[in-house]
Design a protein around this motif. Structure first.
Motif, PDB file in Angstrom:
ATOM      1  N   THR A  57       5.543   4.986   7.397  1.00  0.00           N
ATOM      2  CA  THR A  57       4.682   5.128   6.227  1.00  0.00           C
ATOM      3  C   THR A  57       3.746   3.928   6.088  1.00  0.00           C
ATOM      4  O   THR A  57       2.551   4.086   5.814  1.00  0.00           O
ATOM      5  N   LEU A  60       1.034   4.269   8.666  1.00  0.00           N
ATOM      6  CA  LEU A  60       0.051   5.275   8.255  1.00  0.00           C
ATOM      7  C   LEU A  60      -0.876   4.719   7.176  1.00  0.00           C
ATOM      8  O   LEU A  60      -2.086   4.937   7.212  1.00  0.00           O
ATOM      9  N   LEU A  61      -0.319   3.988   6.217  1.00  0.00           N
ATOM     10  CA  LEU A  61      -1.142   3.387   5.171  1.00  0.00           C
ATOM     11  C   LEU A  61      -2.134   2.379   5.750  1.00  0.00           C
ATOM     12  O   LEU A  61      -3.310   2.356   5.376  1.00  0.00           O
ATOM     13  N   TRP A  64      -4.778   4.344   7.723  1.00  0.00           N
ATOM     14  CA  TRP A  64      -5.671   5.023   6.793  1.00  0.00           C
ATOM     15  C   TRP A  64      -6.635   4.016   6.178  1.00  0.00           C
ATOM     16  O   TRP A  64      -7.836   4.280   6.061  1.00  0.00           O
ATOM     17  N   HIS A  65      -6.122   2.874   5.795  1.00  0.00           N
ATOM     18  CA  HIS A  65      -6.972   1.842   5.201  1.00  0.00           C
ATOM     19  C   HIS A  65      -8.044   1.369   6.191  1.00  0.00           C
ATOM     20  O   HIS A  65      -9.203   1.178   5.819  1.00  0.00           O
ATOM     21  N   TYR A  67      -9.376   3.080   8.695  1.00  0.00           N
ATOM     22  CA  TYR A  67     -10.394   4.121   8.830  1.00  0.00           C
ATOM     23  C   TYR A  67     -11.267   4.197   7.580  1.00  0.00           C
ATOM     24  O   TYR A  67     -12.475   4.361   7.666  1.00  0.00           O
ATOM     25  N   ALA A  68     -10.645   4.089   6.417  1.00  0.00           N
ATOM     26  CA  ALA A  68     -11.405   4.183   5.174  1.00  0.00           C
ATOM     27  C   ALA A  68     -12.369   3.015   5.013  1.00  0.00           C
ATOM     28  O   ALA A  68     -13.418   3.153   4.384  1.00  0.00           O
ATOM     29  N   PHE A  81      -9.341  10.393  11.247  1.00  0.00           N
ATOM     30  CA  PHE A  81      -9.085  10.215   9.823  1.00  0.00           C
ATOM     31  C   PHE A  81      -8.525  11.502   9.220  1.00  0.00           C
ATOM     32  O   PHE A  81      -7.571  11.485   8.443  1.00  0.00           O
ATOM     33  N   GLU A  82      -9.102  12.635   9.608  1.00  0.00           N
ATOM     34  CA  GLU A  82      -8.632  13.929   9.107  1.00  0.00           C
ATOM     35  C   GLU A  82      -7.207  14.223   9.574  1.00  0.00           C
ATOM     36  O   GLU A  82      -6.378  14.693   8.810  1.00  0.00           O
ATOM     37  N   LEU A  84      -4.951  12.087  10.306  1.00  0.00           N
ATOM     38  CA  LEU A  84      -4.056  11.162   9.629  1.00  0.00           C
ATOM     39  C   LEU A  84      -3.749  11.606   8.206  1.00  0.00           C
ATOM     40  O   LEU A  84      -2.644  11.405   7.715  1.00  0.00           O
ATOM     41  N   THR A  85      -4.714  12.222   7.554  1.00  0.00           N
ATOM     42  CA  THR A  85      -4.524  12.622   6.158  1.00  0.00           C
ATOM     43  C   THR A  85      -3.983  14.030   6.007  1.00  0.00           C
ATOM     44  O   THR A  85      -3.693  14.458   4.895  1.00  0.00           O
ATOM     45  N   ARG A  86      -3.832  14.753   7.105  1.00  0.00           N
ATOM     46  CA  ARG A  86      -3.305  16.111   7.070  1.00  0.00           C
ATOM     47  C   ARG A  86      -1.821  16.060   6.669  1.00  0.00           C
ATOM     48  O   ARG A  86      -1.087  15.216   7.160  1.00  0.00           O
TER      49      ARG A  86
END
Length: 92
Positions: A57, A60-61, A64-65, A67-68, A81-82, A84-86
């Motif tokens: 987790t 992943l955070l 995600w950060h 990529y964002a 990014f998509e 990862l957020t799926r």
């Protein structure tokens, strides 16, 4: 016990991260970047499954950060990014 990184990148944290008040955005980012090695080996052997889930987790955070935070995306980074957020278990 986590060492500092460079002169201006990540500075030493206080002894009690959970007790920090009024954190700035870069404080959260620094904590996220350093937290995974801190959690590795923290749990007793009987809770290794929980440790693995927590580390996944946190990874992943952090991903995600990253990529964002990109200011310019290409189709490839948007696809990553998509993915990862799926939601877990959803077909690609």
């Amino acid at each position: 016990m986590v060492p500092t990184f460079g002169l201006d990148i990540i500075q030493k944290f206080t002894n009690n991260i959970s007790g920090l008040k009024q954190l700035a955005v870069w404080d959260f980012e620094d904590i996220l970047q350093c937290i995974i090695p801190v959690f590795e080996g923290l749990f007793p052997q009987k809770h290794k499954k929980h440790e693995k889930e927590i580390l996944n987790t946190l990874f992943l955070l952090a991903t995600w950060h990253a990529y964002a935070k990109l200011q310019l995306h290409m189709d490839h980074t948007l696809d990553l990014f998509e993915q990862l957020t799926r939601p877990l278990g959803e077909k690609i």
